[in-house]
Write a protein that holds these residues in place. Structure first.
Motif, short mmCIF file in Angstrom:
data_model
loop_
_atom_site.label_atom_id
_atom_site.label_comp_id
_atom_site.label_asym_id
_atom_site.label_seq_id
_atom_site.Cartn_x
_atom_site.Cartn_y
_atom_site.Cartn_z
N MET A 260 -37.23 -39.92 87.70
CA MET A 260 -35.72 -39.41 87.45
C MET A 260 -35.58 -38.55 86.24
O MET A 260 -35.71 -39.12 85.36
N ARG A 261 -34.86 -37.55 86.67
CA ARG A 261 -34.31 -36.52 85.40
C ARG A 261 -32.99 -36.35 85.64
O ARG A 261 -32.50 -36.23 86.73
N ILE A 262 -32.39 -36.14 84.52
CA ILE A 262 -30.65 -35.78 84.54
C ILE A 262 -30.62 -34.35 84.40
O ILE A 262 -31.11 -33.79 83.37
N SER A 263 -30.19 -33.67 85.37
CA SER A 263 -29.91 -32.35 85.55
C SER A 263 -28.32 -31.96 85.04
O SER A 263 -27.67 -32.54 85.60
N ARG A 264 -28.17 -30.96 84.02
CA ARG A 264 -26.88 -30.59 83.77
C ARG A 264 -26.49 -29.17 84.26
O ARG A 264 -27.12 -28.16 83.93
N HIS A 265 -25.20 -28.92 84.97
CA HIS A 265 -24.80 -27.88 85.44
C HIS A 265 -23.81 -27.25 84.49
O HIS A 265 -22.76 -27.58 84.17
N VAL A 266 -24.24 -25.99 83.57
CA VAL A 266 -23.47 -25.52 82.65
C VAL A 266 -22.90 -24.48 83.16
O VAL A 266 -23.56 -23.35 83.53
N CYS A 267 -21.34 -24.30 83.06
CA CYS A 267 -20.73 -23.00 83.30
C CYS A 267 -19.64 -22.68 82.29
O CYS A 267 -18.73 -23.58 82.25
N PHE A 268 -19.46 -21.51 81.74
CA PHE A 268 -18.28 -21.34 80.94
C PHE A 268 -18.16 -19.77 80.77
O PHE A 268 -19.04 -19.11 81.23
N ARG A 269 -16.93 -19.56 80.08
CA ARG A 269 -16.54 -17.99 79.77
C ARG A 269 -16.94 -17.59 78.57
O ARG A 269 -16.89 -18.36 77.35
N LEU A 270 -17.67 -16.55 78.42
CA LEU A 270 -18.03 -16.12 76.94
C LEU A 270 -17.15 -16.19 76.03
O LEU A 270 -17.16 -16.41 75.00
N LYS A 271 -16.06 -15.41 76.40
CA LYS A 271 -14.79 -15.32 75.34
C LYS A 271 -14.40 -16.67 75.12
O LYS A 271 -13.69 -16.85 73.97
N LEU A 272 -14.21 -17.59 75.81
CA LEU A 272 -13.68 -19.09 75.34
C LEU A 272 -14.54 -19.83 74.48
O LEU A 272 -14.17 -20.73 74.11
N HIS A 273 -15.86 -19.71 74.68
CA HIS A 273 -16.89 -20.47 74.18
C HIS A 273 -17.80 -19.45 73.37
O HIS A 273 -19.18 -19.46 73.50
N PRO A 274 -17.29 -18.89 72.19
CA PRO A 274 -18.38 -17.90 71.41
C PRO A 274 -19.42 -18.49 70.87
O PRO A 274 -20.55 -18.10 70.99
N ALA A 275 -19.34 -19.81 70.22
CA ALA A 275 -20.71 -20.39 69.64
C ALA A 275 -21.49 -20.60 70.73
O ALA A 275 -22.88 -20.32 70.45
N LEU A 276 -21.19 -21.12 71.52
CA LEU A 276 -22.11 -21.63 72.75
C LEU A 276 -22.71 -20.28 73.31
O LEU A 276 -23.87 -20.26 73.55
N ALA A 277 -21.78 -19.21 73.62
CA ALA A 277 -22.49 -18.11 74.22
C ALA A 277 -23.42 -17.52 73.33
O ALA A 277 -24.67 -17.10 73.78
N LEU A 278 -23.16 -17.52 71.95
CA LEU A 278 -24.25 -16.90 71.19
C LEU A 278 -25.60 -17.67 71.06
O LEU A 278 -26.78 -17.07 71.22
N TYR A 279 -25.36 -19.00 71.05
CA TYR A 279 -26.55 -19.79 71.08
C TYR A 279 -27.49 -19.47 72.46
O TYR A 279 -28.61 -19.36 72.44
N VAL A 280 -26.84 -19.31 73.63
CA VAL A 280 -27.40 -19.27 74.75
C VAL A 280 -28.11 -17.92 75.00
O VAL A 280 -29.35 -17.67 74.95
N LEU A 281 -27.49 -16.77 74.23
CA LEU A 281 -27.83 -15.52 74.32
C LEU A 281 -28.97 -15.20 73.44
O LEU A 281 -29.79 -14.32 73.57
N ARG A 282 -29.16 -15.97 72.40
CA ARG A 282 -30.41 -15.90 71.50
C ARG A 282 -31.31 -16.63 71.86
O ARG A 282 -32.41 -16.79 71.26
N SER A 283 -31.30 -17.67 72.94
CA SER A 283 -32.20 -18.43 73.24
C SER A 283 -33.07 -17.88 74.60
O SER A 283 -32.86 -16.73 74.78
N ASP A 284 -34.12 -18.72 74.94
CA ASP A 284 -35.01 -18.25 75.98
C ASP A 284 -34.35 -19.02 77.40
O ASP A 284 -35.05 -18.87 78.25
N ILE A 285 -33.07 -19.46 77.30
CA ILE A 285 -32.69 -20.02 78.47
C ILE A 285 -32.13 -18.99 79.69
O ILE A 285 -31.67 -17.85 79.26
N VAL A 286 -32.71 -19.43 80.77
CA VAL A 286 -32.39 -18.39 81.89
C VAL A 286 -30.95 -18.63 82.45
O VAL A 286 -30.97 -19.75 82.92
N PHE A 287 -30.21 -17.66 82.57
CA PHE A 287 -28.93 -17.87 83.03
C PHE A 287 -28.47 -16.83 83.89
O PHE A 287 -29.10 -15.62 83.90
#
Length: 280
Positions: free
Chosen positions: A1-28
């Motif tokens: 059993m594993r817990i999956s999270r579906h993440v959905c957001f707007r870049l302009k409304l979540h700048p810190a999160l956007a910066l983290y994702v864009l600098r990471s290896d997360i496939v989006f």
């Protein structure tokens, strides 16, 4: 059993999160020409704690889904069953008119959405394009299942218990759709939900009708007292209502025997199953 999270957001409304994702290896995935970003991530991923903290800092959170192994599903005595294919809306859909036609609305609560009792066949605008699928549900009505001829024939000859089939009609209610059948579940369980784990976020008692409704989190397994399912047929619906705001559904539960029949005959393409935990 594993817990999956579906993440959905707007870049302009979540700048810190956007910066983290864009600098990471997360496939989006970026939605068309918008600034919407979405991706799925497991809670055991090293990036999840940072993603979670950034979302919570913005007052947001990611939708949770529990992913079970095939072995966990095959080891469960009982499972929930639902369809991930919603084939349109019950008719008439204007001002939720189907409630008056398909259900007896006398016990319906407009505040919490509970209390509807079916009195007539569901109506659709058109028959589904089945392809290789054999089950569907409807938008707004997630606790009813509809099947094609193949699934009906297999279920009818299986010796399984707890259901019968009802016709599905056209929008005017004048004709039955050939090859489309409602899998009508005849039996309701005794009360027996066990709270305290991660699976239930909120227990709400309606101020208008007094019914209790459970709001799920999508995390882990629902728990029921074992006596809840004593002498139950192979498919039944929970006594309890589930949902949030003005929506209320009841879970459909099936025995391991019914789960094996569906999967052994390869009928499961549009279905989703979750094991439940029984507490002695």
């Amino acid at each position: 059993m594993r817990i999956s999270r579906h993440v959905c957001f707007r870049l302009k409304l979540h700048p810190a999160l956007a910066l983290y994702v864009l600098r990471s290896d997360i496939v989006f995935k970026q939605v068309d020409d918008t600034d919407f970003i979405m991706f799925d991530i497991f809670e055991d991923d090293p990036h999840w704690p940072s993603i979670q903290a950034l979302m919570e800092a913005d007052g947001d959170r990611a939708i949770a889904t529990t992913v079970f192994t095939k072995q966990e599903l095959r080891d469960a005595e009982w499972l929930t069953i639902g369809s991930k294919w919603q084939n349109g809306y019950p008719q008439p859909d204007s001002t939720f008119g189907y409630r008056e036609i398909t259900y007896d609305p006398s016990l319906f609560c407009w505040e919490c959405g509970a209390g509807l009792v079916q009195k007539d066949s569901f109506r659709l605008t058109k028959a589904p394009k089945w392809g290789t699928r054999h089950f569907f549900s409807l938008d707004w009505v997630f606790d009813e299942l509809f099947v094609d001829d193949t699934a009906r024939n297999i279920l009818e000859s299986s010796g399984l218990t707890g259901f019968r089939f009802l016709p599905v009609k056209n929008k005017r209610g004048t004709e039955d759709f050939p090859g489309v059948h409602q899998l009508f579940v005849e039996t309701e369980t005794k009360p027996g939900v066990v709270t305290g784990g991660r699976a239930i976020e909120k227990v709400h008692t309606c101020a208008v009708c007094g019914r209790t409704k459970y709001q799920p989190t999508g995390i882990g397994m629902y728990s029921f007292r074992r006596t809840t399912l004593d002498s139950m047929p192979d498919i039944c619906r929970t006594h309890e209502d589930w949902g949030s705001d003005h929506a209320a559904d009841r879970l459909l539960l099936i025995s391991q025997r019914m789960y094996r029949l569906i999967t052994d005959h390869h009928l499961e393409r549009s279905l989703v199953f979750e094991p439940i935990q029984l507490i002695d």
